[in-house]
Design a protein around this motif. Sequence first.
Motif, PDB file in Angstrom:
ATOM      1  N   TYR A   1       0.843  -1.195   0.000  1.00 57.36           N
ATOM      2  CA  TYR A   1       0.000   0.000   0.000  1.00 57.36           C
ATOM      3  C   TYR A   1       0.878   1.244   0.000  1.00 57.36           C
ATOM      4  CZ  TYR A   1      -3.708  -3.205   1.183  1.00 57.36           C
ATOM      5  OH  TYR A   1      -4.606  -4.237   1.160  1.00 57.36           O
TER       6      TYR A   1
ATOM      7  N   ASP B   1       5.584   3.615   1.304  1.00 60.47           N
ATOM      8  CA  ASP B   1       4.936   2.333   1.086  1.00 60.47           C
ATOM      9  C   ASP B   1       4.958   1.508   2.365  1.00 60.47           C
ATOM     10  OD1 ASP B   1       4.579   3.005  -1.586  1.00 60.47           O
ATOM     11  OD2 ASP B   1       6.441   2.029  -2.216  1.00 60.47           O
TER      12      ASP B   1
ATOM     13  N   ARG C   1      -3.725   0.841  -3.078  1.00 60.17           N
ATOM     14  CA  ARG C   1      -3.237  -0.543  -3.080  1.00 60.17           C
ATOM     15  C   ARG C   1      -2.456  -0.753  -4.381  1.00 60.17           C
ATOM     16  NH1 ARG C   1      -4.787  -5.515  -5.029  1.00 60.17           N
ATOM     17  NH2 ARG C   1      -6.757  -4.712  -5.794  1.00 60.17           N
ATOM     18  N   MET C   2      -1.187  -1.048  -4.243  1.00 58.72           N
ATOM     19  CA  MET C   2      -0.325  -1.186  -5.401  1.00 58.72           C
ATOM     20  C   MET C   2      -0.542  -2.565  -6.025  1.00 58.72           C
ATOM     21  SD  MET C   2       0.939   1.785  -5.233  1.00 58.72           S
ATOM     22  CE  MET C   2       2.162   1.746  -6.539  1.00 58.72           C
ATOM     23  N   LEU C   3      -0.495  -2.598  -7.339  1.00 57.29           N
ATOM     24  CA  LEU C   3      -0.694  -3.867  -8.072  1.00 57.29           C
ATOM     25  C   LEU C   3       0.629  -4.540  -8.338  1.00 57.29           C
ATOM     26  CD1 LEU C   3      -3.339  -2.565 -10.588  1.00 57.29           C
ATOM     27  CD2 LEU C   3      -3.729  -3.767  -8.453  1.00 57.29           C
TER      28      LEU C   3
END
Length: 99
Positions: A2, A55, A97-99
């Motif tokens: 995240y 992050d 939310r990082m992919l």
Amino acid sequence: MYRFVRTATVKNAAVLPLALAFASEVTAHLNKSYSLKILSGAEQYGCARIHWHFDADSLDEMQRINAKLMEDRDYAALLDKYKDVWVEGSMRDTVVRML
């Protein structure tokens, strides 16, 4: 993973140097105290806005960090010292939310 993103708008060009000083001081403090690897920067065109981001592996980790910040007197002192450089109500926090 995240990403937490915070932006805040500077009141005017006269206080931009103070806003940049704050960004540098608060980033250094949080990185040293919490090992967050926060990055900060300033928009180059348009609005005088400062950005911070870091992050975290989980939302729980972000919650723990936030709880520690609420008790951090040095952090609170920095916020108070520079409280007059920001447009009231301009601070925005986003979690991605990082992919």
